[in-house]
Design a protein around this motif. Structure first.
Motif, short mmCIF file in Angstrom:
data_model
loop_
_atom_site.label_atom_id
_atom_site.label_comp_id
_atom_site.label_asym_id
_atom_site.label_seq_id
_atom_site.Cartn_x
_atom_site.Cartn_y
_atom_site.Cartn_z
N GLY A 44 28.31 51.72 5.66
CA GLY A 44 28.42 51.26 4.28
C GLY A 44 27.10 50.17 4.92
N ILE A 45 27.05 48.64 4.58
CA ILE A 45 25.64 47.50 4.40
C ILE A 45 26.15 46.68 5.96
CG2 ILE A 45 24.49 48.09 2.83
CD1 ILE A 45 26.05 45.29 1.55
N ALA A 46 27.66 47.06 6.43
CA ALA A 46 28.23 46.71 7.60
C ALA A 46 27.75 45.61 8.80
CB ALA A 46 29.17 46.61 7.73
N SER A 47 26.34 46.70 8.55
CA SER A 47 25.66 45.89 10.16
C SER A 47 24.10 45.97 10.20
CB SER A 47 25.60 47.05 11.46
OG SER A 47 25.42 48.38 11.52
N GLU A 48 23.89 45.63 7.90
CA GLU A 48 22.14 45.49 8.18
C GLU A 48 22.05 44.07 8.79
OE1 GLU A 48 19.42 46.88 5.55
OE2 GLU A 48 21.58 47.82 6.44
N VAL A 49 21.09 43.93 9.01
CA VAL A 49 19.59 43.09 9.87
C VAL A 49 18.33 42.83 8.89
CG1 VAL A 49 20.60 43.36 11.92
CG2 VAL A 49 18.90 44.79 11.63
N PRO A 50 18.01 41.32 8.51
CA PRO A 50 16.87 41.38 7.84
C PRO A 50 15.46 42.38 7.85
CG PRO A 50 18.17 39.22 8.53
CD PRO A 50 19.06 40.41 9.59
N ALA A 51 15.56 42.56 9.19
CA ALA A 51 14.04 43.85 9.76
C ALA A 51 14.59 45.20 8.65
CB ALA A 51 14.04 43.79 11.14
N LYS A 52 15.90 45.09 8.82
CA LYS A 52 16.05 47.02 8.29
C LYS A 52 16.04 46.95 6.93
CE LYS A 52 19.36 50.15 9.10
NZ LYS A 52 19.62 51.03 7.00
N TYR A 53 15.99 45.55 5.95
CA TYR A 53 16.44 44.52 4.44
C TYR A 53 14.48 45.54 4.02
CZ TYR A 53 16.84 42.72 0.49
OH TYR A 53 16.99 42.28 -1.11
N VAL A 54 14.20 44.40 5.37
CA VAL A 54 12.59 44.91 4.66
C VAL A 54 11.69 46.38 5.02
CG1 VAL A 54 10.75 43.69 6.07
CG2 VAL A 54 12.58 42.28 5.69
N TYR A 55 12.38 46.73 6.22
CA TYR A 55 11.84 48.17 5.80
C TYR A 55 12.27 48.62 4.88
CZ TYR A 55 11.48 52.86 7.77
OH TYR A 55 10.67 54.23 7.61
N ASP A 56 13.49 48.66 4.31
CA ASP A 56 14.10 49.78 3.37
C ASP A 56 13.59 49.47 1.37
OD1 ASP A 56 15.71 51.05 5.52
OD2 ASP A 56 17.39 50.04 4.50
N LYS A 57 12.99 47.63 1.40
CA LYS A 57 12.85 47.90 0.50
C LYS A 57 11.29 48.22 0.49
CE LYS A 57 16.45 45.34 -1.51
NZ LYS A 57 16.78 45.27 -2.89
N MET A 58 10.24 48.00 1.62
CA MET A 58 9.44 47.97 1.24
C MET A 58 8.88 49.67 1.09
SD MET A 58 7.61 45.29 3.85
CE MET A 58 5.34 45.83 3.08
N PHE A 59 9.47 50.69 2.08
CA PHE A 59 9.51 51.56 2.24
C PHE A 59 10.06 53.08 1.84
CE2 PHE A 59 7.21 49.93 5.48
CZ PHE A 59 6.52 49.61 5.88
N LEU A 60 11.63 52.35 1.54
CA LEU A 60 12.33 53.11 0.71
C LEU A 60 12.43 52.99 -0.86
CD1 LEU A 60 14.55 53.93 3.45
CD2 LEU A 60 13.22 55.40 3.02
#
Length: 275
Positions: free
Chosen positions: A223-239
């Motif tokens: 799910g999102i259990a191992s989500e981290v801020p850097a991945k959140y930024v990438y996903d929001k900006m590019f995905l």
């Protein structure tokens, strides 16, 4: 060259912060919405999970890397045989990319092929060890991979600091009958303060920007259990094509870096100036 580099760095930073107050989506646009992006960010459950994961990962990573790295450096400082070989073996994981480390530890922690499978194959059928598939402990599986890769560098930094201690200090401590553990705790560690501070900053910078290890090992799951801020930024900006939200999240990451760097700069340069 220095001016160009500084201009790009500071210009890009200011541009990112400025557009974090806009409603930019696929492309930047000057439609300012105040702190709406930040309010939306801190109301996002995924962002809160990433912050919680970063806090757990960061605190434990700092503690274990410093402690284990220092203890390994102390052992190698005893002038043991094959020291160069041991030092190379311990430092070797740091030469690997986080992508390789994540894939290796994904296999090691896989219950069908890794540790759980090996232990069960020798007779312990009830043994369970599958952190990358358990949402409640997946971040600790990531921590194991990070410690395996990063502890060697900390060990080398600590070893360099120990080798810089004057031998006369050790001789004086032995003459006074001070136990070795007390010598390290009361004399050596305070003398290595600059090494500890520098190591702390290096580790902290790596913690804030951790991304590729997560992507390679867990992809942010289960799910999102191992989500981290850097991945959140990438996903929001590019995905997610939501630049404004990505800029706001990256600005918060920048703030966390400044919280680390400002005390370090004060301790390193403010103390010297007062001295």
């Amino acid at each position: 060259m220095i001016l160009v580099a500084m201009g790009i760095f500071f210009g890009g930073t200011i541009w990112t912060i400025a557009y974090s107050f806009t409603n930019s989506k696929l492309l930047p646009k000057e439609h300012f919405v105040g702190f709406d992006q930040y309010a939306r960010l801190w109301g996002e459950p995924r962002w809160m999970v990433s912050i919680e994961n970063l806090a757990i990962y960061g605190v434990l990573s700092l503690i274990f890397q410093l402690v284990i790295g220092f203890l390994l450096a102390v052992l190698l400082d005893q002038k043991i045989r094959f020291e160069n070989t041991f030092r190379t073996i311990l430092l070797y994981p740091f030469a690997l990319s986080f992508i390789v480390t994540g894939l290796v530890w994904q296999w090691i922690l896989n219950p069908d092929f890794g540790v759980q499978h090996i232990v069960r194959s020798i007779g312990f059928e009830s043994f369970v060890f599958d952190p990358i598939y358990d949402a409640s402990i997946v971040i600790y599986g990531v921590l194991l991979a990070a410690l395996w890769q990063g502890t060697g560098l900390v060990m080398c930094l600590m070893l360099a600091g120990l080798r810089g201690i004057d031998e006369d200090i050790w001789k004086a401590a032995r003459i006074d009958g001070i136990p070795a553990w007390k010598t390290y705790l009361m004399i050596i560690v305070p003398m290595m303060r600059p090494v500890f501070i520098t190591t702390l900053v290096i580790i902290a910078a790596g913690i804030v920007k951790v991304y590729d290890l997560i992507v390679a090992q867990t992809s942010g799951g289960p799910g999102i259990a191992s989500e981290v801020p850097a991945k959140y930024v990438y996903d929001k900006m590019f995905l997610g094509q939501n630049l404004g939200q990505g800029f706001a999240a990256s600005t918060m990451m920048l703030l966390s870096v400044l919280i680390v760097l400002i005390p370090w700069a004060y301790l390193e340069f403010g103390g010297k100036k007062r001295g």
